[in-house]
Motif scaffolding. Structure first.
Motif, PDB file in Angstrom:
ATOM      1  N   SER A  24       0.939  -1.386  -0.123  1.00 44.19           N
ATOM      2  CA  SER A  24      -0.065   0.057   0.006  1.00 44.19           C
ATOM      3  C   SER A  24       0.895   1.401   0.028  1.00 44.19           C
ATOM      4  O   SER A  24       2.143   1.346   0.454  1.00 44.19           O
ATOM      5  CB  SER A  24      -0.828   0.066   1.245  1.00 44.19           C
ATOM      6  OG  SER A  24      -1.800  -1.009   1.428  1.00 44.19           O
ATOM      7  N   VAL A  26       0.836   5.642   0.966  1.00 50.30           N
ATOM      8  CA  VAL A  26      -0.034   6.988   1.476  1.00 50.30           C
ATOM      9  C   VAL A  26       0.975   7.930   0.973  1.00 50.30           C
ATOM     10  O   VAL A  26       1.980   8.059   1.119  1.00 50.30           O
ATOM     11  CB  VAL A  26      -0.151   6.948   2.979  1.00 50.30           C
ATOM     12  CG1 VAL A  26      -0.490   8.149   3.290  1.00 50.30           C
ATOM     13  CG2 VAL A  26      -0.864   5.807   3.641  1.00 50.30           C
ATOM     14  N   ARG A  41       5.738  10.746   0.512  1.00 54.02           N
ATOM     15  CA  ARG A  41       4.831   9.777   1.012  1.00 54.02           C
ATOM     16  C   ARG A  41       5.176   9.459   2.504  1.00 54.02           C
ATOM     17  O   ARG A  41       6.063  10.103   2.976  1.00 54.02           O
ATOM     18  CB  ARG A  41       5.215   8.209   0.333  1.00 54.02           C
ATOM     19  CG  ARG A  41       6.291   7.950   0.480  1.00 54.02           C
ATOM     20  CD  ARG A  41       6.849   6.498  -0.315  1.00 54.02           C
ATOM     21  NE  ARG A  41       7.943   5.908   0.206  1.00 54.02           N
ATOM     22  CZ  ARG A  41       9.283   6.376  -0.244  1.00 54.02           C
ATOM     23  NH1 ARG A  41       9.209   7.240  -1.316  1.00 54.02           N
ATOM     24  NH2 ARG A  41      10.303   5.791   0.211  1.00 54.02           N
ATOM     25  N   PHE A  45       2.470   3.331   8.677  1.00 55.24           N
ATOM     26  CA  PHE A  45       1.034   3.526   8.657  1.00 55.24           C
ATOM     27  C   PHE A  45       0.097   2.202   8.723  1.00 55.24           C
ATOM     28  O   PHE A  45       0.940   1.298   8.666  1.00 55.24           O
ATOM     29  CB  PHE A  45       0.411   4.175   7.351  1.00 55.24           C
ATOM     30  CG  PHE A  45       0.885   3.592   5.979  1.00 55.24           C
ATOM     31  CD1 PHE A  45      -0.170   2.440   5.736  1.00 55.24           C
ATOM     32  CD2 PHE A  45       1.731   3.887   5.496  1.00 55.24           C
ATOM     33  CE1 PHE A  45       0.068   1.903   4.331  1.00 55.24           C
ATOM     34  CE2 PHE A  45       2.180   3.280   4.207  1.00 55.24           C
ATOM     35  CZ  PHE A  45       1.353   2.097   3.676  1.00 55.24           C
ATOM     36  N   ILE A  64      -1.170   7.136  10.729  1.00 51.87           N
ATOM     37  CA  ILE A  64       0.147   7.290  10.008  1.00 51.87           C
ATOM     38  C   ILE A  64       0.996   8.123  10.879  1.00 51.87           C
ATOM     39  O   ILE A  64       0.706   9.057  11.766  1.00 51.87           O
ATOM     40  CB  ILE A  64      -0.068   8.246   8.643  1.00 51.87           C
ATOM     41  CG1 ILE A  64      -1.215   7.726   7.706  1.00 51.87           C
ATOM     42  CG2 ILE A  64       0.998   8.773   7.960  1.00 51.87           C
ATOM     43  CD1 ILE A  64      -2.075   8.726   6.645  1.00 51.87           C
ATOM     44  N   ILE A 173      -3.901  14.351  -1.466  1.00 53.46           N
ATOM     45  CA  ILE A 173      -3.442  12.866  -0.734  1.00 53.46           C
ATOM     46  C   ILE A 173      -3.883  11.910  -1.909  1.00 53.46           C
ATOM     47  O   ILE A 173      -5.258  12.026  -2.039  1.00 53.46           O
ATOM     48  CB  ILE A 173      -4.039  13.203   0.607  1.00 53.46           C
ATOM     49  CG1 ILE A 173      -3.413  14.068   1.455  1.00 53.46           C
ATOM     50  CG2 ILE A 173      -3.838  11.518   1.257  1.00 53.46           C
ATOM     51  CD1 ILE A 173      -4.132  14.323   2.868  1.00 53.46           C
ATOM     52  N   LEU A 175      -4.045   7.423  -1.847  1.00 52.65           N
ATOM     53  CA  LEU A 175      -3.941   6.242  -1.361  1.00 52.65           C
ATOM     54  C   LEU A 175      -4.235   5.091  -2.462  1.00 52.65           C
ATOM     55  O   LEU A 175      -5.078   5.061  -2.982  1.00 52.65           O
ATOM     56  CB  LEU A 175      -5.114   6.175  -0.025  1.00 52.65           C
ATOM     57  CG  LEU A 175      -5.169   7.238   0.807  1.00 52.65           C
ATOM     58  CD1 LEU A 175      -6.405   7.116   1.579  1.00 52.65           C
ATOM     59  CD2 LEU A 175      -3.993   7.456   1.627  1.00 52.65           C
ATOM     60  N   VAL A 177      -4.299   1.171  -1.582  1.00 53.90           N
ATOM     61  CA  VAL A 177      -4.410   0.101  -0.603  1.00 53.90           C
ATOM     62  C   VAL A 177      -4.715  -1.294  -1.073  1.00 53.90           C
ATOM     63  O   VAL A 177      -5.486  -1.396  -1.703  1.00 53.90           O
ATOM     64  CB  VAL A 177      -5.392   0.672   0.416  1.00 53.90           C
ATOM     65  CG1 VAL A 177      -5.714  -0.313   1.572  1.00 53.90           C
ATOM     66  CG2 VAL A 177      -5.158   2.001   1.329  1.00 53.90           C
TER      67      VAL A 177
END
Length: 182
Positions: A24, A26, A41, A45, A64, A173, A175, A177
């Motif tokens: 994943s 972030v 990044r 998290f 995070i 932002i 993501l 995942v």
């Protein structure tokens, strides 16, 4: 627009899922000098997704570690960790907690929630794409999703100090995942 049901989502599986940090990401981007994007990044998290019988009752929580920020430049990373930006000494974690899920068109969702950064909690809405359900690497069920939102750094007390004139206020932002059923 019809409301999605578990039966209308291919492979939909109810349960509790742990976000897999190895598979994943972030990430974020912010404008620099108003002309270029700086990307970064967070490397540390964790989070949990609960898929409910009614998909719109599903929830997500995430934490995070702000000191894990990485922009590819250690000098910049050290500055981002200071009180000008993330203030990792006083605010070592950023958290997200969903408060609702809505259908958004035929293939997407919006996740409403609360983001806490530097001790400030604000509502945010993530545009969510459910990438699917499948078989994970260890034979357990897995799910994939992508999400994005934009926040104003100043809404969270991120002043950027002397750099405020060259660092944009809008932070995008993103993501990606992968989560495994627990």
């Amino acid at each position: 627009m019809s409301t999605p049901t578990a039966a209308s989502i291919p492979g939909y599986t109810t349960g509790t899922w742990a976000i897999d940090p190895i598979h994943s990401e972030v990430a974020f981007s912010v404008k620099h000098l108003g002309i270029a994007k700086v990307r970064g990044r967070f490397d540390e998290f964790e989070g949990q997704i609960v898929t409910a019988e009614d998909p719109l009752d599903s929830t997500v929580t995430a934490t995070i570690r702000t000191a894990s920020v990485s922009t590819g430049n250690e000098q910049r990373d050290e500055h981002v960790r200071t009180a000008d930006f993330l203030n990792v000494e006083e605010a070592p974690e950023m958290t997200f907690r969903s408060t609702g899920l809505r259908a958004n068109g035929s293939a997407g969702f919006q996740v409403d929630g609360e983001l806490t950064l530097r001790g400030v909690t604000r509502p945010v809405t993530l545009d969510l794409e459910l990438n699917g359900f499948g078989q994970g690497m260890e034979g357990k069920p897995a799910l994939g999703l992508s999400a994005s939102t934009e926040i104003s750094r100043s809404d969270f007390g991120v002043t950027a100090g002397p750099a405020s004139a060259v660092v944009g206020d809008t932070i995008k932002i993103t993501l990606d995942v992968e989560a495994n059923q627990v």
